[in-house]
Design an enzyme around this catalytic site. Structure first.
Site, PDB file in Angstrom:
ATOM      1  CB  SER A   1      -0.698   9.839  -0.884  1.00  0.00           C
ATOM      2  OG  SER A   1      -1.475  10.992  -0.832  1.00  0.00           O
ATOM      3  CB  CYS A   2      -4.725   7.436  -1.119  1.00  0.00           C
ATOM      4  SG  CYS A   2      -4.106   7.716   0.519  1.00  0.00           S
ATOM      5  CG  ASP A   3      -4.275   4.588  -6.141  1.00  0.00           C
ATOM      6  OD1 ASP A   3      -4.572   5.211  -7.173  1.00  0.00           O
ATOM      7  OD2 ASP A   3      -3.115   4.517  -5.688  1.00  0.00           O
TER       8      ASP A   3
END
Length: 420
Positions: free
Chosen positions: A9-11
């Site tokens: 999850s997430c960048d």
């Protein structure tokens, strides 16, 4: 951590001159969260607080400070903190879930998302925000369920913190941390520790703790990511995975990165950066931070899932900003299942008006050939128009504050009109 919910999850990205165009800093983040979670975009004005005031965060209460900065946040609607946001001084922060050798406990403390908001509310530079976060980490610790569910999903955090001049990567493992200063070029973070041997600030006990656990012999060069996690740091930028894919996309556009290029990176599905599935991109943010202090910072937020089918809407800090009602979720006070013990026994409808309309529109865009294409074209044109208007403000240095107070809200209205 939940079984099956591995790091995915997430960048978060930043480009500084000379990698970013026009002598600006460009910041971007995709928030990848459970697919049914609503993300809201909210604004809180600067405020003064009485001495000794208490502050209720997601799970714990801490001491409030005397003054807090104005902030704009994109956050899961059930919690106090934020996945990403900016403040009136041009500080931007995004966080990532990370795991390593140190086991993550389930004791409720400050969430990484609480630390994002606290850093933004209490600091006027990126490095000061870093100091705020590590001081709070030392005092209160990090922990607690990071998902609106009776099943526990817990992790440690890394942060990318930027302002008009520089950026910092802050990575944590329990109360221990290491930070790397980024003064030019590009940098990204994903769901793995990435600070290696370039450590510009660190927890005073970082190395001794690693030695006491048998993770480092005290002889070879200290590599934070290799020591505190299982990452093969020699292969970080060449192996498959979102961290590497993000690194490649930033470097592909090095020297010409603009807000529009950053939006394109966040929309990239082949790399996995625009995530689909049980965890998906539920909100996105891009900020342009001009180095000239007389020019405004411009922050774009979607407030809706899947940036490929969303509008990045601009926000500028000016006094008396119109409340962001159409992207604010309903509140439930002390009846909120998050506040009750045991927590998360029920799940209220947290959808805000834009989310509801976008939800219906996304179905049309996906299933109805003609109408769907037309709708997508209309929202793309709306976004392009706003990007051009913001570029004009940055080029001419001329900001009409009477229009800026409604900037985000007006764009939301125009987007809603397309969906209806």
């Amino acid at each position: 951590m939940l079984p099956g919910l591995l790091p995915r999850s997430c960048d978060t990205f930043v480009a500084l001159p000379p990698a970013a165009a026009g002598g600006r800093v460009v910041f971007g983040k995709n928030s990848d969260r459970p697919a049914d979670e609503v993300q809201e975009v909210v604004h809180f004005p600067a405020a003064a607080h009485p001495p000794g005031a208490a502050l209720e965060c997601t799970y714990i209460t801490i001491e409030q400070v005397e003054k807090t900065c104005a902030v704009v946040l994109s956050r899961p609607a059930w919690l106090w903190g934020a996945e990403m946001g900016a403040n009136e001084y041009g500080v931007c922060i995004g966080n990532e879930a990370v795991w390593g050798r140190e086991e993550v406990g389930d004791v409720e403390a400050l969430l990484g998302m609480d630390l994002v908001r606290l850093g933004l509310e209490r600091a006027d530079t990126a490095e000061k925000a870093l100091t705020v976060i590590v001081d709070l980490l030392e005092k209160y610790g990090q922990g607690g369920n990071c998902m609106e569910s009776h099943m526990a999903f817990t992790y440690y955090n890394s942060f990318l913190i930027a302002d008009r001049k520089e950026a910092w990567v802050l990575e944590t493992s329990g109360k221990y941390w290491a930070a790397e200063k980024v003064e030019g070029g590009v940098r990204n973070i994903s769901n793995q520790l990435s600070v290696t041997t370039k450590i510009d600030r660190e927890h005073p006990g970082l190395r001794e703790y690693a030695k006491s656990k048998g993770w480092w012999d005290g002889e070879k060069e200290f590599d934070f990511a290799a020591t505190y996690s299982y990452v093969n740091t020699a292969r970080m930028t060449t192996s498959r995975g979102r961290y590497c894919e993000g690194y490649k996309l930033l470097n592909k556009h090095k020297g010409s990165i603009t807000s529009e290029i950053m939006m394109g990176i966040l929309r990239d599905k082949d790399s996995g950066i625009n995530m689909e599935g049980g965890f998906m991109t539920t909100g996105s943010m891009v900020s342009v931070l001009p180095q000239q202090p007389n020019l405004p910072c411009i922050h774009f937020f979607t407030g809706t899932p899947d940036p490929a089918r969303s509008v990045f809407k601009p926000f500028i800090f000016v006094p008396n900003v119109t409340q962001l009602l159409k992207t604010s979720s309903p509140t439930f006070g002390q009846d909120d299942p998050v506040k009750k013990q045991p927590r998360f026994q029920t799940k209220p409808d947290r959808r805000h008006e834009l989310y509801k309309k976008h939800e219906s529109a996304a179905v049309v865009m996906e299933t109805t050939e003609g109408k769907g294409k037309e709708m997508l074209k209309d929202i793309q044109e709306l976004e392009k128009q706003k990007i051009n208007e913001m570029e004009s403000i940055l080029q001419n240095g001329c900001l009409d504050t009477s229009q800026a107070v409604n900037l985000f809200s007006q764009c939301v209205e125009e987007e809603l009109k397309i969906y209806s």
